[in-house]
Design an enzyme around this catalytic site. Structure first.
Site, PDB file in Angstrom:
ATOM      1  N   LYS A   1       0.866  -1.188   0.000  1.00 34.97           N
ATOM      2  CA  LYS A   1       0.000   0.000   0.000  1.00 34.97           C
ATOM      3  C   LYS A   1       0.892   1.224   0.000  1.00 34.97           C
ATOM      4  CE  LYS A   1      -4.495   0.476   0.076  1.00 34.97           C
ATOM      5  NZ  LYS A   1      -5.435  -0.496  -0.496  1.00 34.97           N
TER       6      LYS A   1
ATOM      7  N   GLY B   1     -20.862   5.503  -2.516  1.00 32.41           N
ATOM      8  CA  GLY B   1     -19.792   5.877  -3.441  1.00 32.41           C
ATOM      9  C   GLY B   1     -19.624   4.759  -4.453  1.00 32.41           C
TER      10      GLY B   1
ATOM     11  N   ALA C   1     -18.214   1.701  -4.278  1.00 31.36           N
ATOM     12  CA  ALA C   1     -18.588   0.354  -3.823  1.00 31.36           C
ATOM     13  C   ALA C   1     -20.097   0.278  -3.535  1.00 31.36           C
ATOM     14  CB  ALA C   1     -17.779  -0.010  -2.587  1.00 31.36           C
ATOM     15  N   GLY C   2     -20.617   1.242  -2.780  1.00 33.70           N
ATOM     16  CA  GLY C   2     -22.016   1.191  -2.346  1.00 33.70           C
ATOM     17  C   GLY C   2     -23.007   1.355  -3.482  1.00 33.70           C
TER      18      GLY C   2
HETATM   19  P1  NAD Z   1     -16.104   6.417  -2.097  1.00 29.98           P
HETATM   20  O1  NAD Z   1     -15.300   7.580  -1.628  1.00 29.98           O
HETATM   21  O2  NAD Z   1     -16.467   6.312  -3.533  1.00 29.98           O
HETATM   22  O3  NAD Z   1     -17.483   6.372  -1.270  1.00 29.98           O
HETATM   23  C1  NAD Z   1     -17.529   6.422   0.121  1.00 29.98           C
HETATM   24  C2  NAD Z   1     -18.975   6.602   0.537  1.00 29.98           C
HETATM   25  O4  NAD Z   1     -19.026   6.545   1.955  1.00 29.98           O
HETATM   26  C3  NAD Z   1     -19.571   7.944   0.131  1.00 29.98           C
HETATM   27  O5  NAD Z   1     -20.887   7.749  -0.315  1.00 29.98           O
HETATM   28  C4  NAD Z   1     -19.578   8.740   1.441  1.00 29.98           C
HETATM   29  O6  NAD Z   1     -20.610   9.690   1.496  1.00 29.98           O
HETATM   30  C5  NAD Z   1     -19.834   7.618   2.423  1.00 29.98           C
HETATM   31  N1  NAD Z   1     -19.494   8.028   3.772  1.00 29.98           N
HETATM   32  C6  NAD Z   1     -18.451   8.779   4.201  1.00 29.98           C
HETATM   33  N2  NAD Z   1     -18.542   9.004   5.517  1.00 29.98           N
HETATM   34  C7  NAD Z   1     -19.676   8.388   5.929  1.00 29.98           C
HETATM   35  C8  NAD Z   1     -20.330   8.263   7.167  1.00 29.98           C
HETATM   36  N3  NAD Z   1     -19.840   8.849   8.261  1.00 29.98           N
HETATM   37  N4  NAD Z   1     -21.450   7.527   7.214  1.00 29.98           N
HETATM   38  C9  NAD Z   1     -21.954   6.947   6.105  1.00 29.98           C
HETATM   39  N5  NAD Z   1     -21.396   7.047   4.901  1.00 29.98           N
HETATM   40  C10 NAD Z   1     -20.272   7.752   4.816  1.00 29.98           C
HETATM   41  O7  NAD Z   1     -15.324   5.129  -1.594  1.00 29.98           O
HETATM   42  P2  NAD Z   1     -15.436   3.638  -2.135  1.00 29.98           P
HETATM   43  O8  NAD Z   1     -14.388   3.417  -3.169  1.00 29.98           O
HETATM   44  O9  NAD Z   1     -16.852   3.296  -2.438  1.00 29.98           O
HETATM   45  O10 NAD Z   1     -14.940   2.847  -0.836  1.00 29.98           O
HETATM   46  C11 NAD Z   1     -15.820   2.568   0.252  1.00 29.98           C
HETATM   47  C12 NAD Z   1     -15.211   1.469   1.107  1.00 29.98           C
HETATM   48  O11 NAD Z   1     -14.960   0.335   0.290  1.00 29.98           O
HETATM   49  C13 NAD Z   1     -13.865   1.840   1.747  1.00 29.98           C
HETATM   50  O12 NAD Z   1     -13.755   1.183   2.977  1.00 29.98           O
HETATM   51  C14 NAD Z   1     -12.866   1.247   0.767  1.00 29.98           C
HETATM   52  O13 NAD Z   1     -11.615   0.967   1.404  1.00 29.98           O
HETATM   53  C15 NAD Z   1     -13.597  -0.024   0.385  1.00 29.98           C
HETATM   54  N6  NAD Z   1     -13.087  -0.592  -0.866  1.00 29.98           N
HETATM   55  C16 NAD Z   1     -13.321   0.025  -2.058  1.00 29.98           C
HETATM   56  C17 NAD Z   1     -12.798  -0.535  -3.214  1.00 29.98           C
HETATM   57  C18 NAD Z   1     -13.051   0.090  -4.565  1.00 29.98           C
HETATM   58  O14 NAD Z   1     -12.628  -0.518  -5.573  1.00 29.98           O
HETATM   59  N7  NAD Z   1     -13.735   1.214  -4.664  1.00 29.98           N
HETATM   60  C19 NAD Z   1     -12.035  -1.714  -3.143  1.00 29.98           C
HETATM   61  C20 NAD Z   1     -11.834  -2.327  -1.905  1.00 29.98           C
HETATM   62  C21 NAD Z   1     -12.374  -1.750  -0.776  1.00 29.98           C
END
Ligand code: NAD
Length: 415
Positions: A105, A219, A221-222
């Site tokens: 990382k 975001g 993932a969600g």
């Molecule tokens: P992102 O920045 O696209 O989205 C994050 C989301 O979380 C946003 O909708 C934000 O509003 C929300 N958020 C932030 N603070 C919050 C809170 N206090 N309560 C509720 N929601 C909140 O990030 P992402 O890429 O979707 O990543 C999200 C998670 O998934 C992280 O833990 C990341 O490490 C993990 N992840 C992502 C990937 C990827 O490919 N995107 C891969 C592995 C793991």
């Protein structure tokens, strides 16, 4: 305070698997710390003519199974301990899906929101200049992570290529399609999680077409998790949330409409014909599937006894504390642990490298098919270990991964 140190948490999780596997102290000693840590000071010419120094890290945790791989984060609160923990989790993640890579990382302490495009480009290139002898397609392959994106990956790949005197697309993944990126990367993490969820539902006898789902975080993932859950299985998405709060409708929500609403309003909270709920309420809803896709430690000692979901599919990294894990296990909640559930992203990144090396690019159907195979096999290796050893899914995921890494280390004569 040790509880707040995310690397201490990663070490605690590893120690537990070492205890289950009865590892001797020398093997434990090697695996509970990173192999190499690189700390760099990057001078960057700012737009106003001044020279500013940015602190950057690259942690290469373990490369027994192949070159190390992991994202680079740009964050004002970045710490070496966060990078260490994430590098450890990348090691176990690559091992659980059995791809020939180790874990790493990187991070730079900076606030990308206040940097101009020119400053961001010079910072990205400066990072590569500082670490380039120690990264490379056969050594260590970075990727995007928090606040880094395909454009930044393109600059970094270009800088590495410039320094090497040849095109080196395989040095970085998450690149734009036009410069060696892959199809299917955008939704790979969520899609991989959906394949694992499908297998979990099958073993538990849960019919996903009738299931209700709540998603925390909207975001990358969600959003894709909500979209794909509906699209692939016909599940009912009853609640979603982001940092601005949540929206609940027991009849079901359309993820695409929520996405458009969030684009205009900056949050899903306030979406029409919904009850506004807090993030805490969302986690405790009576749903079949809960998908934490935002933050760490949201399911903890305090609320774990009120989690009502049948399956928790962890797309976020570290959403459940070790104390909560035990409570969920005792209460019969089936957890698909983070580094298994969200391994789709790195798996498709690995496919990107394979395509770069072979100079031949696959169709999206092929990517999704290969991803399905990897995730399905990984889910069942963890589920079977959990059944056979009578341990919960997170411990089982560690046991599977740690065993694979140890096997490679033994064969190489390291231990
Ligand atoms: P992102 O920045 O696209 O989205 C994050 C989301 O979380 C946003 O909708 C934000 O509003 C929300 N958020 C932030 N603070 C919050 C809170 N206090 N309560 C509720 N929601 C909140 O990030 P992402 O890429 O979707 O990543 C999200 C998670 O998934 C992280 O833990 C990341 O490490 C993990 N992840 C992502 C990937 C990827 O490919 N995107 C891969 C592995 C793991």
């Amino acid at each position: 305070m040790e509880e707040l140190n995310v690397f201490a948490m990663a070490q605690r999780q590893f120690d537990e698997s070492a205890r289950i596997l009865e590892l001797d102290n020398s093997i434990r000693g090697v695996l509970r710390v990173p192999k190499r840590e690189i700390v760099v000071n990057i001078p960057v010419r700012m737009d106003d003519g001044t020279l500013r120094i940015f602190l950057g890290f690259r942690v290469q945790y373990n490369d027994a199974k192949g070159p190390t791989k992991g994202g680079i984060r740009f964050h004002p609160l970045e710490t070496i301990d966060t990078v260490r923990a994430l590098a450890a989790w990348m090691t176990w993640k690559c091992a659980v899906v059995d791809i020939p890579l180790g874990g790493a990382k990187g991070g730079i302490i900076c606030d990308p929101k206040v940097l101009s495009q020119g400053e961001l480009e010079r910072l990205s290139r400066g990072y590569v200049q500082a670490v380039w002898p120690l990264i490379g397609p056969e050594k260590d392959i970075p990727a995007p992570d928090v606040y880094t994106n395909p454009q930044i990956m393109a600059w970094m790949m270009d800088e590495y290529s410039r320094l090497s005197g040849m095109n080196q697309f395989g040095v970085i993944t998450g690149k734009p399609l036009q410069v060696g990126g892959t199809k299917g990367r955008i939704d790979a993490t969520a899609r991989g999680g959906m394949f694992a969820l499908r297998e979990a539902a099958e073993v538990l006898g849960l019919e996903l077409e009738k299931a209700t789902v709540a998603v925390q975080g909207f975001g990358n993932a969600g959003y894709y998790a909500a979209h794909l859950c509906r699209d692939m299985f016909g599940s009912r998405i009853v609640a979603v949330s982001d940092s601005g709060g949540g929206a609940y409708n027991k009849e079901g929500l359309l993820p695409e409409a929520l996405y458009e609403y969030k684009a205009k309003s900056a949050t899903v909270s306030g979406f029409p014909e919904c009850r506004q709920i807090s993030n805490e309420e969302l986690l405790e809803l009576d749903v079949d599937v809960l998908i934490p896709a935002a933050l760490e430690n949201v399911i903890n000692e305090e609320n774990s006894c009120r989690i009502n979901a049948r399956i928790v599919a962890e797309l976020a990294n570290g959403p459940t504390t070790p104390e909560a894990d035990s409570v969920l296990h005792e209460r019969g909640v089936h957890v698909i642990p983070d580094f298994l559930c969200n391994a789709g992203g790195v798996t498709v990144s690995y496919f990107e490298m394979v395509q770069n090396f072979s100079m031949y690019y696959w169709e999206e159907e092929e990517i999704n098919l290969q991803l399905d195979k990897k995730m399905t096999a990984a889910y069942h290796s963890v589920y079977n270990a959990s059944r056979e050893m009578g341990i919960h899914m997170r411990h089982a995921a560690y046991v599977v991964s740690v065993k694979r890494v140890i096997e490679a280390m033994k064969l190489r004569g390291w231990i």
